[in-house]
Design an enzyme around this catalytic site. Structure first.
Site, PDB file in Angstrom:
ATOM      1  CB  THR A  94      22.386  10.460  -6.955  1.00 37.22           C
ATOM      2  OG1 THR A  94      22.119   9.056  -7.041  1.00 37.22           O
ATOM      3  CG2 THR A  94      22.234  11.059  -8.335  1.00 37.22           C
TER       4      THR A  94
ATOM      5  CB  SER B 297      14.941   8.137 -12.916  1.00 32.22           C
ATOM      6  OG  SER B 297      15.634   8.933 -11.957  1.00 32.22           O
TER       7      SER B 297
ATOM      8  CE1 TYR C 203      17.204  12.755  -6.963  1.00 32.36           C
ATOM      9  CE2 TYR C 203      17.741  10.491  -7.581  1.00 32.36           C
ATOM     10  CZ  TYR C 203      17.988  11.622  -6.814  1.00 32.36           C
ATOM     11  OH  TYR C 203      19.014  11.615  -5.921  1.00 32.36           O
ATOM     12  CG  HIS C 204      19.045   8.827 -10.913  1.00 32.43           C
ATOM     13  ND1 HIS C 204      17.956   8.009 -10.795  1.00 32.43           N
ATOM     14  CD2 HIS C 204      19.845   8.528  -9.855  1.00 32.43           C
ATOM     15  CE1 HIS C 204      18.093   7.225  -9.723  1.00 32.43           C
ATOM     16  NE2 HIS C 204      19.235   7.528  -9.129  1.00 32.43           N
TER      17      HIS C 204
ATOM     18  CE  LYS D  48      19.805  14.948  -6.272  1.00 28.70           C
ATOM     19  NZ  LYS D  48      20.137  15.571  -5.001  1.00 28.70           N
TER      20      LYS D  48
ATOM     21  CD  GLN E 274      23.741   9.878   0.779  1.00 32.66           C
ATOM     22  OE1 GLN E 274      24.403  10.074   1.793  1.00 32.66           O
ATOM     23  NE2 GLN E 274      22.540  10.337   0.629  1.00 32.66           N
TER      24      GLN E 274
ATOM     25  CB  VAL F  36      20.447   6.486   2.738  1.00 30.42           C
ATOM     26  CG1 VAL F  36      20.575   6.567   4.250  1.00 30.42           C
ATOM     27  CG2 VAL F  36      21.304   7.555   2.073  1.00 30.42           C
TER      28      VAL F  36
ATOM     29  NE  ARG G  20      10.011  -0.771  -2.220  1.00 31.53           N
ATOM     30  CZ  ARG G  20       8.697  -0.923  -2.342  1.00 31.53           C
ATOM     31  NH1 ARG G  20       7.874  -0.241  -1.565  1.00 31.53           N
ATOM     32  NH2 ARG G  20       8.187  -1.770  -3.224  1.00 31.53           N
TER      33      ARG G  20
ATOM     34  CB  THR H 207       8.705  -5.859  -3.740  1.00 25.66           C
ATOM     35  OG1 THR H 207       9.473  -4.864  -3.022  1.00 25.66           O
ATOM     36  CG2 THR H 207       7.368  -6.039  -3.048  1.00 25.66           C
ATOM     37  CB  VAL H 208      13.268  -9.293  -6.019  1.00 24.26           C
ATOM     38  CG1 VAL H 208      14.381  -9.260  -7.063  1.00 24.26           C
ATOM     39  CG2 VAL H 208      13.831  -9.565  -4.633  1.00 24.26           C
TER      40      VAL H 208
ATOM     41  NE  ARG I  15      13.023   1.597  -9.688  1.00 25.21           N
ATOM     42  CZ  ARG I  15      13.678   2.286  -8.768  1.00 25.21           C
ATOM     43  NH1 ARG I  15      14.892   2.754  -9.043  1.00 25.21           N
ATOM     44  NH2 ARG I  15      13.156   2.510  -7.585  1.00 25.21           N
TER      45      ARG I  15
ATOM     46  CD  GLU J 151      16.317  -1.142 -12.416  1.00 22.48           C
ATOM     47  OE1 GLU J 151      16.859  -0.160 -11.901  1.00 22.48           O
ATOM     48  OE2 GLU J 151      15.673  -1.983 -11.764  1.00 22.48           O
TER      49      GLU J 151
HETATM   50  N1  USQ Z   1      14.192  -2.269  -6.302  1.00 25.25           N
HETATM   51  C1  USQ Z   1      13.639  -3.537  -6.132  1.00 25.25           C
HETATM   52  N2  USQ Z   1      12.559  -3.658  -5.326  1.00 25.25           N
HETATM   53  C2  USQ Z   1      12.018  -2.596  -4.646  1.00 25.25           C
HETATM   54  C3  USQ Z   1      12.600  -1.312  -4.799  1.00 25.25           C
HETATM   55  C4  USQ Z   1      13.681  -1.181  -5.647  1.00 25.25           C
HETATM   56  O1  USQ Z   1      14.105  -4.514  -6.721  1.00 25.25           O
HETATM   57  O2  USQ Z   1      11.033  -2.810  -3.932  1.00 25.25           O
HETATM   58  C5  USQ Z   1      15.364  -2.089  -7.180  1.00 25.25           C
HETATM   59  C6  USQ Z   1      15.170  -1.031  -8.249  1.00 25.25           C
HETATM   60  O3  USQ Z   1      14.547  -1.571  -9.407  1.00 25.25           O
HETATM   61  C7  USQ Z   1      16.598  -0.575  -8.464  1.00 25.25           C
HETATM   62  C8  USQ Z   1      17.247  -0.718  -7.097  1.00 25.25           C
HETATM   63  O4  USQ Z   1      16.412  -1.609  -6.365  1.00 25.25           O
HETATM   64  O5  USQ Z   1      17.259  -1.437  -9.341  1.00 25.25           O
HETATM   65  C9  USQ Z   1      17.401   0.569  -6.325  1.00 25.25           C
HETATM   66  O6  USQ Z   1      16.147   1.213  -6.172  1.00 25.25           O
HETATM   67  P1  USQ Z   1      15.918   2.281  -4.985  1.00 25.25           P
HETATM   68  O7  USQ Z   1      14.487   2.706  -5.048  1.00 25.25           O
HETATM   69  O8  USQ Z   1      16.414   1.704  -3.705  1.00 25.25           O
HETATM   70  O9  USQ Z   1      16.946   3.451  -5.348  1.00 25.25           O
HETATM   71  P2  USQ Z   1      16.911   4.608  -6.453  1.00 25.25           P
HETATM   72  O10 USQ Z   1      15.610   4.695  -7.147  1.00 25.25           O
HETATM   73  O11 USQ Z   1      18.119   4.443  -7.301  1.00 25.25           O
HETATM   74  O12 USQ Z   1      17.058   5.949  -5.598  1.00 25.25           O
HETATM   75  C10 USQ Z   1      17.606   5.995  -4.293  1.00 25.25           C
HETATM   76  C11 USQ Z   1      17.221   7.345  -3.671  1.00 25.25           C
HETATM   77  C12 USQ Z   1      17.878   8.466  -4.461  1.00 25.25           C
HETATM   78  C13 USQ Z   1      19.378   8.248  -4.527  1.00 25.25           C
HETATM   79  C14 USQ Z   1      19.689   6.884  -5.115  1.00 25.25           C
HETATM   80  C15 USQ Z   1      21.153   6.549  -5.035  1.00 25.25           C
HETATM   81  O13 USQ Z   1      15.815   7.502  -3.651  1.00 25.25           O
HETATM   82  O14 USQ Z   1      17.578   9.707  -3.862  1.00 25.25           O
HETATM   83  O15 USQ Z   1      19.989   9.235  -5.310  1.00 25.25           O
HETATM   84  O16 USQ Z   1      19.004   5.871  -4.331  1.00 25.25           O
HETATM   85  S1  USQ Z   1      21.643   5.473  -6.357  1.00 25.25           S
HETATM   86  O17 USQ Z   1      20.716   4.332  -6.407  1.00 25.25           O
HETATM   87  O18 USQ Z   1      22.986   5.031  -6.052  1.00 25.25           O
HETATM   88  O19 USQ Z   1      21.547   6.228  -7.584  1.00 25.25           O
END
Ligand code: USQ
Length: 406
Positions: free
Chosen positions: A145, A187, A189-190, A193, A216, A219, A249, A261-262, A330, A332
């Site tokens: 990731t 997190s 999860y992260h 990795k 990655q 997606v 989403r 949902t920001v 979160r 962050e």
């Molecule tokens: N976010 C919003 N609103 C939402 C959902 C998320 O504002 O309804 C924000 C989160 O707070 C965060 C960002 O969008 O700042 C990304 O959240 P996400 O749920 O799209 O992504 P993340 O939790 O980081 O995880 C996803 C995949 C994971 C992959 C990762 C890549 O689930 O498997 O490793 O993206 S990365 O984000 O580049 O680490």
């Protein structure tokens, strides 16, 4: 090539298995079907109706004449079964998706933290350990990731895995080295990795295993050329607060008239990649293995970066959806910049599919088609990163609403 796709029933695993089978490879899926169990645990389902893995592979065979084999094996728990399978089948390459991949799920409770660490770290280690034990020189391609780098703004581009540094020696000279970019997980999860990265470094150095780690981004999209071939080959498409990722989403929310949902100010900048490009990158990585004894090959598997609020605005402009500015569950950085190097895949021929209205609208149309399957109560992201954050959201740490006390 004979290719084992560990976790081939999942969101990226399934389209990857189809893509590689279509390209003429002999594909074997190993999966414990945990993602389907987690749907049951959470009481949610994929927006798109998914058939069983056996039914999916039957349809694939009926449509294309090609076989994808399925083996029910839990990498984290069934070490002997895994070792025996690898020894009997001796694949040329292994793609490792077999990990719990949702950050919010990994932060839900102590039980979910334990599950994510035990599952992910054991799965990766069992695989590496078994390869050495049976003397199998298969190329291991792992889905990592972008989140291993963290999202702090330092004003420099994130390199592909390794950072050139100068270390001052005792003689006052500067010794040049390339080190793994400092891990900065956001997190549990992260974090798993990040731990995977160290396991790969050790086994590549000690045993000469050939490993490629793909960092990655998020997606987006749902269809690939192969999942479009038949309604029953459809990919899963998550919208819930734990497994749905931000852009998908927002697209589903727009389709069901749910305000986007920001979290916080939406100033979070993240890396993105379309699902079709994701499977192409995996194929490119398979075709370019590192030499035995070489260091772990690392690619940044992303094509563009975007700020969350800009995505919300873009989708609102296309669809007329409202935007909801919500307290962030979160922990962050509220705002960050992100510059990422990705020349390696581009140099090997990846032509990125960028975010554009046509593709985004197509996904909204898919979502509208299956909108009747959405449980609106599962849309909010309620898994809080800390107890303090949970209290500010008036939730218990697992996300259940607390009774208000007057
Ligand atoms: N976010 C919003 N609103 C939402 C959902 C998320 O504002 O309804 C924000 C989160 O707070 C965060 C960002 O969008 O700042 C990304 O959240 P996400 O749920 O799209 O992504 P993340 O939790 O980081 O995880 C996803 C995949 C994971 C992959 C990762 C890549 O689930 O498997 O490793 O993206 S990365 O984000 O580049 O680490």
């Amino acid at each position: 090539m004979k290719i084992a796709v560990m976790g081939g029933d999942g969101f990226v695993g399934w389209p990857t298995a189809l893509h590689l089978s279509d390209a003429g490879h002999d594909v074997h899926i190993l999966d414990n079907l945990s993602r389907r169990w987690i749907d049951t645990e959470l009481g949610v389902q994929s927006l798109t109706p998914m058939d069983s893995i056996q039914e999916r592979t039957r349809i694939w065979h009926a449509e294309t004449g090609r076989r994808i084999h399925f083996h029910l094996i839990d990498l984290a728990r069934d070490y002997d079964l895994l070792k025996t399978w690898l020894n009997e089948h001796r694949p040329d390459a292994i793609i490792h998706f077999a990990e719990q991949r949702a950050a919010p799920y990994s932060m839900k409770s102590d039980r979910h933290k334990n599950y994510t660490v035990n599952n992910n770290v054991s799965a990766t280690h069992n695989l590496l350990n078994a390869l050495v034990e049976i003397g199998l020189d298969a190329h291991l391609v792992h889905l990592g990731t972008m989140g291993v780098y963290g999202y702090s703004t330092v004003g420099a581009a994130i390199p592909e895995g390794y950072l050139p540094v100068g270390i001052e020696t005792v003689d006052g000279d500067i010794a040049s080295q390339e080190i793994l970019y400092p891990a900065n997980p956001g997190s549990i999860y992260h974090m798993t990795k990040c731990l995977d990265q160290l396991l790969f470094q050790f086994y590549a150095k000690n045993d000469g295993l050939r490993v490629t780690d793909l960092h990655q981004g998020i997606v987006w999209g749902t269809h690939t050329a192969q999942t479009r071939l038949h309604p029953q080959l459809v990919n899963r498409f998550d919208y819930d607060g734990d497994y749905g990722t931000v852009l998908n989403r927002f697209l589903i929310q727009a389709a069901i008239d749910y305000p986007l949902t920001v979290h916080g100010t939406g100033g979070q900048t993240r890396a993105f990649i379309h699902i079709q490009d994701s499977v192409r990158c995996i194929e490119i990585a398979l075709n370019n293995p590192p030499a035995r004894g070489a260091r772990v090959e690392i690619f940044n598997q992303m094509t563009e970066t975007h700020r969350v609020r800009d995505l919300a605005q873009m989708i609102s402009n296309i669809t007329g959806a409202d935007i909801a500015w919500l307290p962030n569950p979160r922990k962050e950085a509220p705002e960050n910049d992100l510059i990422v190097r990705n020349e390696k895949f581009r140099g090997l021929g990846l032509a990125p599919t960028t975010l554009e209205n046509g593709l985004l609208s197509e996904i909204v149309d898919v979502a509208k088609k299956f909108a009747y399957r959405v449980d609106r109560s599962r849309v909010p992201a309620v898994s809080a990163w800390t107890r303090d954050i949970a209290r500010t959201l008036n939730r218990d740490p697992e996300g259940k609403m607390l009774k208000s006390v007057s």
